[in-house]
Design an enzyme around this catalytic site. Structure first.
Site, short mmCIF file in Angstrom:
data_model
loop_
_atom_site.label_atom_id
_atom_site.label_comp_id
_atom_site.label_asym_id
_atom_site.label_seq_id
_atom_site.Cartn_x
_atom_site.Cartn_y
_atom_site.Cartn_z
N GLY A 129 3.33 -3.44 6.66
CA GLY A 129 3.36 -2.41 5.62
C GLY A 129 4.62 -1.59 5.59
O GLY A 129 4.71 -0.62 4.84
N SER B 236 -11.85 -8.65 0.75
CA SER B 236 -11.31 -7.75 1.77
C SER B 236 -12.43 -6.81 2.22
O SER B 236 -13.27 -6.42 1.40
CB SER B 236 -10.15 -6.94 1.19
OG SER B 236 -9.56 -6.14 2.20
N ASN B 237 -12.42 -6.47 3.51
CA ASN B 237 -13.40 -5.53 4.06
C ASN B 237 -14.83 -6.00 3.82
O ASN B 237 -15.72 -5.19 3.56
CB ASN B 237 -13.20 -4.13 3.45
CG ASN B 237 -11.78 -3.64 3.64
OD1 ASN B 237 -11.31 -3.53 4.76
ND2 ASN B 237 -11.08 -3.37 2.55
N TRP C 288 0.83 -1.21 0.00
CA TRP C 288 0.00 0.00 0.00
C TRP C 288 0.87 1.26 0.00
O TRP C 288 0.57 2.25 -0.67
CB TRP C 288 -0.89 -0.03 1.25
CG TRP C 288 -1.81 1.11 1.41
CD1 TRP C 288 -2.42 1.83 0.41
CD2 TRP C 288 -2.27 1.67 2.65
NE1 TRP C 288 -3.25 2.79 0.96
CE2 TRP C 288 -3.17 2.71 2.34
CE3 TRP C 288 -2.04 1.37 3.99
CZ2 TRP C 288 -3.80 3.46 3.31
CZ3 TRP C 288 -2.69 2.11 4.96
CH2 TRP C 288 -3.55 3.15 4.62
N SER D 254 -3.02 -3.40 8.18
CA SER D 254 -2.58 -2.44 9.22
C SER D 254 -2.43 -3.11 10.59
O SER D 254 -3.02 -2.63 11.58
CB SER D 254 -3.52 -1.23 9.29
OG SER D 254 -3.40 -0.44 8.12
N HIS E 211 -11.76 -5.87 -3.36
CA HIS E 211 -11.20 -4.96 -2.36
C HIS E 211 -12.24 -4.48 -1.36
O HIS E 211 -12.00 -4.42 -0.17
CB HIS E 211 -10.56 -3.78 -3.09
CG HIS E 211 -9.45 -3.13 -2.34
ND1 HIS E 211 -8.43 -2.48 -2.96
CD2 HIS E 211 -9.20 -3.01 -1.01
CE1 HIS E 211 -7.59 -2.00 -2.05
NE2 HIS E 211 -8.04 -2.30 -0.87
N TYR F 213 -3.47 0.97 -5.31
CA TYR F 213 -2.30 1.49 -4.57
C TYR F 213 -1.44 2.34 -5.51
O TYR F 213 -0.97 1.87 -6.53
CB TYR F 213 -1.46 0.36 -3.96
CG TYR F 213 -2.18 -0.45 -2.89
CD1 TYR F 213 -3.37 -0.01 -2.34
CD2 TYR F 213 -1.65 -1.63 -2.43
CE1 TYR F 213 -4.04 -0.75 -1.36
CE2 TYR F 213 -2.30 -2.38 -1.45
CZ TYR F 213 -3.49 -1.93 -0.92
OH TYR F 213 -4.13 -2.67 0.04
N GLN G 232 8.16 -0.13 4.68
CA GLN G 232 8.92 -0.07 3.43
C GLN G 232 10.41 0.03 3.72
O GLN G 232 11.21 0.37 2.83
CB GLN G 232 8.43 1.10 2.56
CG GLN G 232 6.95 1.02 2.22
CD GLN G 232 6.58 -0.24 1.45
OE1 GLN G 232 7.26 -0.62 0.50
NE2 GLN G 232 5.49 -0.89 1.85
N LEU H 89 -0.08 -3.00 12.62
CA LEU H 89 0.55 -2.09 13.60
C LEU H 89 -0.26 -0.80 13.70
O LEU H 89 0.25 0.23 14.15
CB LEU H 89 1.99 -1.76 13.18
CG LEU H 89 2.93 -2.94 12.99
CD1 LEU H 89 4.32 -2.47 12.56
CD2 LEU H 89 3.04 -3.76 14.28
#
Ligand code: NAP
Length: 313
Positions: free
Chosen positions: A277, A176-177, A39, A228, A146, A74, A279, A230
């Protein structure tokens, strides 16, 4: 005499994430218990050259990670635009094609900026082909819807998804969701099982414990991929009561707060796979320290109470 009588005997039995690979539902494929997500791959101006992307992929592979999660949306809102993250990932794979065999590639379709949701068969068929082109792949291992498009009947969507699988463009399907009821409605029309559901889940967003998402996944043996995990970074450092407990628990095991936050997610019996997530190659590599951190029941529930801001009933 039964040998199972001692199984529940230890009151302080520790909950430790298993290093074993987690089945991706009924797919026959199993994945490392932590996944990496893209993302944020394209959200830093100028830093997202293909070399930097390859460094992150290599860190993930070195950590043991096998599931790589992206989405066509994304990059939208960033200079790279819609499809930008897939294109960067595809660029990395074009330069290092040997890495593909070590990955389960997951992407998503169905969100359009300003639209905002479209799972109509005509749109989704085009979206899938565009994802395949950007990724430079002939098939997607896990294709996820999504978000729910209320204006597409689940039968229409199911027919479209089944056709993607029949054409060999998609190996396995997920969502998802989606609420449990939305999963049931879609599954009712699908000839193949949905293998994964991807809710937001962390100490900051624990609704899936209560809204049936995790129970449905366990009952249907679907994989749970948590986005997410974290809290987008809010559970690492800072003074949120759950973040404070994660810092303490991590320190007890010689690990950082992020490792503790991930292990809290992974300790759930649904064997939730957190999609990290970060990077930063260093932090991606360190995520596997989650496997070092365990919890007693009372410690695990203390985090939930801290997250609720109220004692458990
Ligand atoms: P996250 O792991 O909760 O948050 C990552 C963020 O935390 C990064 O900005 C990272 O910064 C920061 N961070 C700060 N300290 C860190 C530490 N010690 N260790 C690791 N990270 C630290 O996850 P997320 O990025 O919000 O989401 C993860 C993935 O979930 C996405 O890439 C995507 O695949 C998926 N997702 C799905 C949906 C959906 O609707 N299905 C929505 C959102 C996300 P650095 O980069 O500097 O480390």
């Amino acid at each position: 005499m039964s040998k199972s009588i001692h199984l529940h005997g230890k009151p302080d039995m520790s909950l430790k994430p298993s290093p074993e690979h987690v089945p991706l539902g009924a797919s026959g494929v199993a994945v490392f218990p932590i996944a990496w997500g893209m993302w944020r791959l394209a959200d830093r101006d100028g830093r997202d050259d293909i070399g930097a992307v390859i460094a992150r992929i290599e860190a993930a592979l070195e950590a043991g990670i096998t599931l790589f999660d992206t989405a066509d949306i994304y990059g939208a809102g960033e200079p790279v635009g819609f499809g930008g993250a897939e294109a960067l990932f595809g660029g990395a794979l074009a330069r290092r094609p040997e890495l593909r065999a070590r990955m389960i590639v997951a992407t998503k379709g169905g969100i359009r900026r300003g639209w905002p949701y479209d799972s109509s068969p005509a749109y989704l068929a085009e979206a899938l082909d565009a994802s395949l082109r950007r990724l430079g792949l002939d098939h997607i291992d896990l294709y996820q819807i999504h978000r729910r498009d209320f204006l597409t009947h689940p039968r229409e969507l199911a027919d479209c998804l089944a056709a993607m699988v029949a054409a060999g463009k998609v190996r396995h399907l997920g969502v998802s969701n989606h609420s449990p009821a939305e999963v049931e409605a879609l599954q009712a029309f699908l000839p193949v099982p949905l293998v994964a559901t991807q809710p937001e889940f962390s100490a900051l967003h624990h609704a899936p414990l209560h809204d049936g998402t995790l129970d449905q996944a366990m009952a249907r043996a679907m994989a749970v991929l948590a986005w997410s995990p974290l809290g987008g970074g809010r559970l690492v450092g800072g003074d949120h009561p759950a973040a404070v407990l994660f810092a303490e628990q991590g320190a007890r095991f010689g690990a950082d707060p992020a490792a503790a936050a991930l292990s809290w997610v992974m300790a759930h019996p649904a064997r939730i796979v957190p999609i990290i997530g970060s990077q930063s190659p260093e932090r991606i590599l360190r995520a596997r320290n989650a496997l070092m951190v365990s919890w007693t029941r009372s410690e695990w529930y203390a985090v939930l109470a801290a997250a609720r801001g109220a004692p458990l009933p």
